[in-house]
Scaffold this motif. Structure first.
Motif, PDB file in Angstrom:
ATOM      1  N   VAL A 187       0.862  -1.192   0.000  1.00  9.89           N
ATOM      2  CA  VAL A 187       0.000   0.000   0.000  1.00  9.89           C
ATOM      3  C   VAL A 187       0.889   1.230   0.000  1.00  9.89           C
ATOM      4  O   VAL A 187       2.002   1.222   0.542  1.00  9.89           O
ATOM      5  N   GLU A 188       0.417   2.289  -0.621  1.00 13.57           N
ATOM      6  CA  GLU A 188       1.170   3.535  -0.690  1.00 13.57           C
ATOM      7  C   GLU A 188       1.159   4.224   0.677  1.00 13.57           C
ATOM      8  O   GLU A 188       0.316   3.942   1.531  1.00 13.57           O
ATOM      9  N   PRO A 189       2.123   5.125   0.897  1.00 16.67           N
ATOM     10  CA  PRO A 189       2.244   5.757   2.221  1.00 16.67           C
ATOM     11  C   PRO A 189       0.960   6.374   2.751  1.00 16.67           C
ATOM     12  O   PRO A 189       0.616   6.181   3.923  1.00 16.67           O
ATOM     13  N   ASN A 190       0.230   7.123   1.911  1.00 17.85           N
ATOM     14  CA  ASN A 190      -0.997   7.762   2.412  1.00 17.85           C
ATOM     15  C   ASN A 190      -2.056   6.747   2.808  1.00 17.85           C
ATOM     16  O   ASN A 190      -2.806   6.944   3.773  1.00 17.85           O
ATOM     17  N   GLU A 191      -2.143   5.632   2.057  1.00 17.24           N
ATOM     18  CA  GLU A 191      -3.107   4.585   2.415  1.00 17.24           C
ATOM     19  C   GLU A 191      -2.689   3.904   3.714  1.00 17.24           C
ATOM     20  O   GLU A 191      -3.535   3.601   4.569  1.00 17.24           O
ATOM     21  N   ALA A 192      -1.379   3.643   3.864  1.00 18.70           N
ATOM     22  CA  ALA A 192      -0.896   3.041   5.109  1.00 18.70           C
ATOM     23  C   ALA A 192      -1.167   3.961   6.291  1.00 18.70           C
ATOM     24  O   ALA A 192      -1.550   3.502   7.378  1.00 18.70           O
ATOM     25  N   LEU A 193      -0.999   5.256   6.087  1.00 18.16           N
ATOM     26  CA  LEU A 193      -1.279   6.206   7.161  1.00 18.16           C
ATOM     27  C   LEU A 193      -2.742   6.135   7.569  1.00 18.16           C
ATOM     28  O   LEU A 193      -3.070   6.126   8.767  1.00 18.16           O
ATOM     29  N   ALA A 194      -3.642   6.053   6.596  1.00 14.05           N
ATOM     30  CA  ALA A 194      -5.072   5.975   6.910  1.00 14.05           C
ATOM     31  C   ALA A 194      -5.393   4.697   7.678  1.00 14.05           C
ATOM     32  O   ALA A 194      -6.229   4.698   8.591  1.00 14.05           O
ATOM     33  N   ILE A 195      -4.710   3.598   7.329  1.00  9.74           N
ATOM     34  CA  ILE A 195      -4.942   2.326   8.022  1.00  9.74           C
ATOM     35  C   ILE A 195      -4.531   2.442   9.487  1.00  9.74           C
ATOM     36  O   ILE A 195      -5.269   2.041  10.398  1.00  9.74           O
ATOM     37  N   VAL A 196      -3.355   2.996   9.722  1.00  5.94           N
ATOM     38  CA  VAL A 196      -2.875   3.128  11.104  1.00  5.94           C
ATOM     39  C   VAL A 196      -3.740   4.129  11.871  1.00  5.94           C
ATOM     40  O   VAL A 196      -4.054   3.928  13.055  1.00  5.94           O
ATOM     41  N   GLN A 197      -4.158   5.193  11.207  1.00  8.28           N
ATOM     42  CA  GLN A 197      -5.002   6.189  11.882  1.00  8.28           C
ATOM     43  C   GLN A 197      -6.368   5.627  12.245  1.00  8.28           C
ATOM     44  O   GLN A 197      -7.020   6.158  13.157  1.00  8.28           O
ATOM     45  N   SER A 198      -6.802   4.558  11.578  1.00  6.18           N
ATOM     46  CA  SER A 198      -8.070   3.941  11.979  1.00  6.18           C
ATOM     47  C   SER A 198      -7.964   3.332  13.367  1.00  6.18           C
ATOM     48  O   SER A 198      -8.967   3.160  14.056  1.00  6.18           O
ATOM     49  N   ALA A 199      -6.749   2.996  13.782  1.00 10.64           N
ATOM     50  CA  ALA A 199      -6.527   2.469  15.131  1.00 10.64           C
ATOM     51  C   ALA A 199      -6.039   3.549  16.087  1.00 10.64           C
ATOM     52  O   ALA A 199      -6.438   3.580  17.252  1.00 10.64           O
ATOM     53  N   VAL A 200      -5.165   4.432  15.576  1.00  7.65           N
ATOM     54  CA  VAL A 200      -4.616   5.517  16.391  1.00  7.65           C
ATOM     55  C   VAL A 200      -4.680   6.798  15.561  1.00  7.65           C
ATOM     56  O   VAL A 200      -3.818   7.023  14.710  1.00  7.65           O
TER      57      VAL A 200
END
Length: 377
Positions: A187-200
């Motif tokens: 996954v691209e950086p912005n998508e990975a960021l959104a995934i992690v932000q769903s938890a934190v």
């Protein structure tokens, strides 16, 4: 089914070998899976190939008297030179004689080559291996086996008795909390960021994004008087020095090469290549920081090497905790403050790993490359 008795009285060599001590209720299949996670050739020996118990005198029958031999313990082969025999049952007297923890309910007898190297250097010793092998650290095959024994003991809540000196290593089951999601999906950086932000929600990318908006005014050019060849030349001083070093003196050739270099730089900045590795950070304040590091793994656990999706290429999402005092990570007995922060960070780290796994699939592995069921997080 009753376990065969540990042959402590019949085998005087047993205290000189390494032992893996586990609590009751740990099935031998769990030990097998952990062995296969580190040793590609791990397998149970066929029953007919199981050697006789070391030091046990052969039993005979005479005058029609039938003697039933005690059941032999199975042998789990780790590699060509190393085996694990057990599980054996232990009595309270066995536990006291070997200095094992009181919670020990079963023991595996380890046979491996003795290979020792230099004495350990001063420094971190999270697993206690330096303390147990103060005269010379295990190397090669013995090092791989000893490290696996410690990792397996940590995973299963057991301990390791080091042969000879009898040092007991009881690794903290909470001492290694890092997790890695292994998958075939990038996954691209912005998508990975959104995934992690769903938890934190407070997560952020480790490197701020940059966009090409053209060169600064006057960048890459200098006055005619600055040029040793009396011409205006694009490019930086490093490029011009390289041309001087390689003897490129013709003004037109220099201008052409420097212009091509400047055009290439502009093209790469305006349309950069896709990231091959990046990170997402979560600031935990006094509890340190969690970093999600995305990239290609150095090695793939043996259990995954034969999996179809892993053969197409593996992406690793490593979820790593870094405390405020990094040296505490390698302390065998860290401070209370570190342990409290680690326990608080673990809950956040598990939430991040679950979110990443749910988004990209694959498998979750701990620091020892043992696979973890997401439902256990």
């Amino acid at each position: 089914m009753a376990l065969p008795r540990l042959p402590l009285a019949d085998d005087p060599q047993l205290p000189g070998r390494h032992l893996l001590a586990l609590p009751e209720g740990i099935d031998s299949e769990e030990v097998e899976v952990l062995a296969a996670s580190r040793f590609a050739a791990a397998r149970w020996e066929p029953v007919g190939d199981v050697p006789a118990q070391r030091g046990r005198r052969p039993l005979t029958a005479a005058f029609g008297i039938r003697i039933t031999a005690a059941p032999a313990a199975p042998v789990l082969r780790l590699s060509r030179h190393s085996t694990l025999t057990g599980p054996y049952g232990v009595t309270p007297d066995d536990i006291v004689a070997l200095g094992l923890p009181s919670a020990t309910g079963q023991v595996y007898d380890v046979a491996c080559t003795r290979e020792r190297g230099d004495k350990p250097y001063p420094g971190g010793d999270r697993d206690g291996i330096n303390r147990a092998f103060a005269d010379g650290l295990p190397v090669r095959e013995e090092q791989r086996v000893v490290q696996w024994l410690v990792d397996a003991a940590r995973r299963l809540g057991g301990s390791v008795r080091v042969g000879g000196r009898g040092t007991i290593l009881a690794p903290d089951i909470e001492g290694a909390i890092d997790l890695t999601v292994l998958t075939d999906r990038w996954v691209e950086p912005n998508e990975a960021l959104a995934i992690v932000q769903s938890a934190v929600p407070r997560a952020r990318l480790s490197v701020p994004p940059r966009a090409w908006d053209g060169p600064l005014e006057g960048a890459g050019r200098h006055a005619i008087g600055d040029s040793p060849h009396g011409v205006t030349e694009p490019g930086g001083r490093g490029l011009r020095a390289a041309l001087d070093q390689h003897g490129v003196r013709d003004p037109d050739e220099r201008r052409r090469l420097l212009a091509e270099a400047a055009a290439f730089d502009e093209m790469m900045l305006s349309a950069p290549q896709a990231a091959q590795t990046f990170g997402v950070l979560v600031d935990l304040g006094v509890d340190g920081m969690i970093a999600v590091e995305v990239g290609e793994p150095d090695e793939v656990p043996p259990l995954l090497q034969a999996v179809e999706w892993a053969q197409r290429g593996v992406v690793a999402y490593r979820v790593h905790w870094e405390p405020v005092v990094v040296d505490e990570l390698e302390a065998e007995r860290p401070t209370l403050e570190h342990r409290v922060a680690r326990r608080r960070a673990a809950s956040t780290l598990h939430a991040v790993a679950r979110a990443v796994h749910q988004a990209v699939g694959g498998e979750i592995a701990d620091e020892a490359d043992f696979l973890v069921d997401p439902r256990d997080l």
